[in-house]
Motif scaffolding. Structure first.
Motif, PDB file in Angstrom:
ATOM      1  N   VAL A 259       0.956  -1.280   0.054  1.00 34.10           N
ATOM      2  CA  VAL A 259       0.010   0.069  -0.075  1.00 34.10           C
ATOM      3  C   VAL A 259       0.918   1.284   0.000  1.00 34.10           C
ATOM      4  O   VAL A 259       1.857   1.264   0.653  1.00 34.10           O
ATOM      5  CB  VAL A 259      -1.052  -0.040   1.239  1.00 34.10           C
ATOM      6  CG1 VAL A 259      -0.362  -0.078   2.586  1.00 34.10           C
ATOM      7  CG2 VAL A 259      -1.912   1.049   1.218  1.00 34.10           C
ATOM      8  N   THR A 260       0.411   2.238  -0.611  1.00 36.15           N
ATOM      9  CA  THR A 260       1.376   3.515  -0.821  1.00 36.15           C
ATOM     10  C   THR A 260       1.166   4.165   0.404  1.00 36.15           C
ATOM     11  O   THR A 260       0.273   4.567   0.838  1.00 36.15           O
ATOM     12  CB  THR A 260       0.862   4.335  -2.125  1.00 36.15           C
ATOM     13  OG1 THR A 260      -0.414   4.387  -2.152  1.00 36.15           O
ATOM     14  CG2 THR A 260       1.460   3.701  -3.531  1.00 36.15           C
ATOM     15  N   VAL A 261       2.359   4.786   1.009  1.00 29.53           N
ATOM     16  CA  VAL A 261       2.503   5.587   2.230  1.00 29.53           C
ATOM     17  C   VAL A 261       2.392   6.963   1.726  1.00 29.53           C
ATOM     18  O   VAL A 261       1.805   7.953   2.371  1.00 29.53           O
ATOM     19  CB  VAL A 261       3.428   5.369   3.142  1.00 29.53           C
ATOM     20  CG1 VAL A 261       3.354   4.167   4.060  1.00 29.53           C
ATOM     21  CG2 VAL A 261       4.724   5.099   2.432  1.00 29.53           C
ATOM     22  N   ALA A 262       2.790   7.205   0.689  1.00 25.02           N
ATOM     23  CA  ALA A 262       2.676   8.833  -0.005  1.00 25.02           C
ATOM     24  C   ALA A 262       2.571   8.511  -1.497  1.00 25.02           C
ATOM     25  O   ALA A 262       2.414   7.590  -2.149  1.00 25.02           O
ATOM     26  CB  ALA A 262       4.296   9.449   0.110  1.00 25.02           C
ATOM     27  N   GLU A 263       2.203   9.680  -2.001  1.00 27.50           N
ATOM     28  CA  GLU A 263       1.895   9.498  -3.584  1.00 27.50           C
ATOM     29  C   GLU A 263       3.066   9.078  -3.945  1.00 27.50           C
ATOM     30  O   GLU A 263       4.406   9.554  -3.738  1.00 27.50           O
ATOM     31  CB  GLU A 263       1.525  11.001  -3.896  1.00 27.50           C
ATOM     32  CG  GLU A 263       1.023  10.873  -5.324  1.00 27.50           C
ATOM     33  CD  GLU A 263       0.508  12.396  -6.089  1.00 27.50           C
ATOM     34  OE1 GLU A 263       0.011  13.245  -5.463  1.00 27.50           O
ATOM     35  OE2 GLU A 263       1.343  12.719  -6.799  1.00 27.50           O
ATOM     36  N   ALA A 264       2.998   8.235  -5.229  1.00 26.19           N
ATOM     37  CA  ALA A 264       4.412   7.901  -5.919  1.00 26.19           C
ATOM     38  C   ALA A 264       3.794   7.653  -7.409  1.00 26.19           C
ATOM     39  O   ALA A 264       2.774   7.806  -7.827  1.00 26.19           O
ATOM     40  CB  ALA A 264       4.382   6.466  -5.218  1.00 26.19           C
ATOM     41  N   THR A 265       5.043   7.795  -8.176  1.00 29.78           N
ATOM     42  CA  THR A 265       4.986   7.691  -9.551  1.00 29.78           C
ATOM     43  C   THR A 265       5.789   6.471  -9.970  1.00 29.78           C
ATOM     44  O   THR A 265       6.658   6.188  -9.745  1.00 29.78           O
ATOM     45  CB  THR A 265       5.708   8.823 -10.247  1.00 29.78           C
ATOM     46  OG1 THR A 265       4.684  10.076  -9.758  1.00 29.78           O
ATOM     47  CG2 THR A 265       5.434   8.611 -11.726  1.00 29.78           C
ATOM     48  N   VAL A 266       4.901   5.410 -10.861  1.00 26.19           N
ATOM     49  CA  VAL A 266       5.251   4.060 -10.985  1.00 26.19           C
ATOM     50  C   VAL A 266       5.125   4.280 -12.527  1.00 26.19           C
ATOM     51  O   VAL A 266       3.976   4.294 -12.964  1.00 26.19           O
ATOM     52  CB  VAL A 266       4.672   2.926 -10.680  1.00 26.19           C
ATOM     53  CG1 VAL A 266       5.458   1.643 -11.208  1.00 26.19           C
ATOM     54  CG2 VAL A 266       4.797   2.878  -8.954  1.00 26.19           C
ATOM     55  N   GLN A 269       3.102   6.834 -14.161  1.00 24.90           N
ATOM     56  CA  GLN A 269       1.609   6.845 -13.656  1.00 24.90           C
ATOM     57  C   GLN A 269       1.612   7.193 -12.024  1.00 24.90           C
ATOM     58  O   GLN A 269       2.100   6.489 -11.288  1.00 24.90           O
ATOM     59  CB  GLN A 269       1.073   5.521 -13.859  1.00 24.90           C
ATOM     60  CG  GLN A 269      -0.250   5.468 -12.853  1.00 24.90           C
ATOM     61  CD  GLN A 269      -1.346   6.049 -13.872  1.00 24.90           C
ATOM     62  OE1 GLN A 269      -1.497   5.899 -15.100  1.00 24.90           O
ATOM     63  NE2 GLN A 269      -2.046   6.972 -13.044  1.00 24.90           N
ATOM     64  N   PRO A 270       1.009   8.426 -11.919  1.00 28.84           N
ATOM     65  CA  PRO A 270       0.857   8.916 -10.512  1.00 28.84           C
ATOM     66  C   PRO A 270      -0.266   7.990  -9.610  1.00 28.84           C
ATOM     67  O   PRO A 270      -1.124   7.577 -10.336  1.00 28.84           O
ATOM     68  CB  PRO A 270       0.424  10.217 -10.490  1.00 28.84           C
ATOM     69  CG  PRO A 270       0.246  10.446 -12.102  1.00 28.84           C
ATOM     70  CD  PRO A 270       0.410   9.388 -12.905  1.00 28.84           C
ATOM     71  N   ILE A 271       0.266   7.598  -8.544  1.00 29.79           N
ATOM     72  CA  ILE A 271      -0.643   6.768  -7.846  1.00 29.79           C
ATOM     73  C   ILE A 271      -0.611   7.392  -6.473  1.00 29.79           C
ATOM     74  O   ILE A 271       0.375   7.894  -5.795  1.00 29.79           O
ATOM     75  CB  ILE A 271      -0.144   5.327  -7.449  1.00 29.79           C
ATOM     76  CG1 ILE A 271       0.349   4.795  -8.686  1.00 29.79           C
ATOM     77  CG2 ILE A 271      -0.702   4.537  -6.654  1.00 29.79           C
ATOM     78  CD1 ILE A 271       0.739   3.201  -8.821  1.00 29.79           C
ATOM     79  N   PRO A 272      -1.980   7.674  -5.883  1.00 31.17           N
ATOM     80  CA  PRO A 272      -2.213   8.493  -4.627  1.00 31.17           C
ATOM     81  C   PRO A 272      -1.576   7.872  -3.455  1.00 31.17           C
ATOM     82  O   PRO A 272      -1.297   6.621  -3.409  1.00 31.17           O
ATOM     83  CB  PRO A 272      -3.682   8.691  -4.671  1.00 31.17           C
ATOM     84  CG  PRO A 272      -4.194   7.415  -5.540  1.00 31.17           C
ATOM     85  CD  PRO A 272      -3.084   7.185  -6.525  1.00 31.17           C
ATOM     86  N   ALA A 273      -1.592   8.534  -2.340  1.00 30.27           N
ATOM     87  CA  ALA A 273      -1.166   7.713  -0.996  1.00 30.27           C
ATOM     88  C   ALA A 273      -2.402   7.140  -0.708  1.00 30.27           C
ATOM     89  O   ALA A 273      -3.498   7.281  -0.984  1.00 30.27           O
ATOM     90  CB  ALA A 273      -1.092   8.831  -0.142  1.00 30.27           C
TER      91      ALA A 273
END
Ligand code: HEM
Length: 364
Positions: A259-266, A269-273
């Motif tokens: 699970v993302t703890v902070a916003e991330a880009t993979v 693609q931006p993925i929200p926290a």
């Protein structure tokens, strides 16, 4: 998916799915961004078992919990188990030889890891059959995340069993792993009961189903590749590298949850926290950007940097044990049943799980 949609959002479940080797490796190992903690809410079903376990812990607790079991699974400690594993394998194979044909999962690939881990943990022999049922239910219920299953009755039965076992070891400690976990201290503190339950479930369920499927998947790969089988019969020393290729080609664990703890880009693609994410190990291990002729089963592949045991701080604690058990099982199978093949016309049915990849039965 790797080419067309390397990061995919499933609108129905709300999960993000990651498919490429580089991205999967990053998601598995970048724990500051991609946490192993379980998704929000109170876990139900088998989720309760894993909620306080090593596999769902983040640093610093993860490092502390892990340090309690690494000693039991170092290559040296595990190598000491080799004679007993060989003895058990011989006993199980004697049963198969007597009948001439058999379901290799039921007769060998399933019981071998269960007996080994049960002996390490001091579990009475008569209770082993119950684990088969429990782990089957738990694996069939787990979908894209450790322990999201909803079979509360099975979980309750398993928790009750473990609690009784823990209480028994508390009053009568032995030389086993459960007794050493009971006496272990982290900064002067003993493990909590949910943490003890987490260890028992991880070792007894996660470790067993996966090793069973490594052995089963190896037999399947060899049945499909008679040339490789021939080579291994002549040169058993190639078995370890053949098993590494089985781990890559038919990965027993296909996906892991984060699970993302902070916003991330993979992969752009931006993925929200706070977003649940599934890292597809099975897909990464077939990524043509990482492996030449990725769709071909090739035991000469070198280097073979598969991600079948994960990557980073959560790298599989049981990898040396799984490798040893599978090597001994395969060596014995090839020397005692050299005509090894899957029964002609047999319908091979896969286990129902998005995490575990293996066959329900393997008639040979
Ligand atoms: C972790 C696969 C056998 C115990 C993992 C992970 C994978 C994996 C992919 C990483 C999880 C993550 O990143 O979240 C496998 C495969 C096996 C196998 C493919 C057999 C072929 C075993 C065995 C045991 C075991 C035999 C113990 C008896 C564990 C434990 C962890 C783990 C305790 C958690 C480690 C941590 O979170 O630090 N395994 N495993 N595994 N495995 Fe295995």
């Amino acid at each position: 998916m790797r080419a067309a949609s390397p990061v995919f959002h499933d609108d129905q479940s709300g999960s993000w799915h990651v498919f490429r080797y580089d991205d999967v490796q990053r998601v598995l190992s970048e724990h500051a961004t991609f946490s192993s903690r379980m998704g929000g809410g109170n876990p139900s079903g088998s989720g309760q078992l894993f909620a306080s376990s090593l596999i769902t812990a983040d640093p610093p607790r993860h490092r502390q919990l892990r340090s309690l079991v690494t000693q039991a699974f170092t290559p040296k400690a595990v190598d000491a188990l080799a004679p007993r594993i060989a003895e058990l394998t011989d006993e199980l194979l004697a049963g198969i030889e007597a009948t001439g044909s058999a379901d290799l999962i039921k007769e060998l690939a399933y019981p071998l890891p269960v007996i080994v881990i049960s002996e390490l943990m001091g579990i009475p022999a008569e209770d082993r059959e119950r684990f088969k049922h429990w782990s089957d239910v738990i694996v069939s219920q787990t979908q894209a995340g450790p322990g999201n299953g909803k079979d509360d009755a099975t979980t309750a039965e398993m928790i009750e069993y473990f609690l009784a076992l823990i209480a028994q070891r508390r009053s009568q400690p032995g030389e086993d792993l459960i007794s050493s976990l009971l006496s272990a201290e982290i900064d002067g503190q003993r493990l909590t009961v949910p943490e003890l339950l987490g260890f028992c479930s991880l070792l007894l369920v996660a470790g067993n189903e996966t090793t069973t499927n490594l052995i089963g998947n190896a037999v399947l790969c060899l049945a499909e590749s008679p040339g490789t089988l021939e080579r291994l019969l002549k040169e058993p020393a190639l078995i370890p590298q053949a098993l590494e290729e089985v781990l890559r080609f038919r990965s027993p664990v296909q996906s892991m949850y984060r699970v993302t703890v902070a916003e991330a880009t993979v992969a752009g693609q931006p993925i929200p926290a706070g977003a649940p994410l599934v890292a597809w190990i099975g897909s990464a291990n077939r990524d043509g950007q990482q492996f030449e002729r990725a769709a071909v089963f090739d035991i000469d592949r070198s280097p073979n940097r598969h991600l079948a045991f994960g990557h980073g701080i959560h790298f599989c604690v049981g990898a040396p044990l799984a490798r040893l058990e599978a090597r001994i099982a395969l060596e014995a199978l090839l020397s005692r049943l050299p005509g090894l093949s899957v029964a002609p016309g047999a319908e091979l049915e896969r286990m129902e799980s998005t995490i575990i990849y293996g066959l329900k039965a393997l008639p040979a």
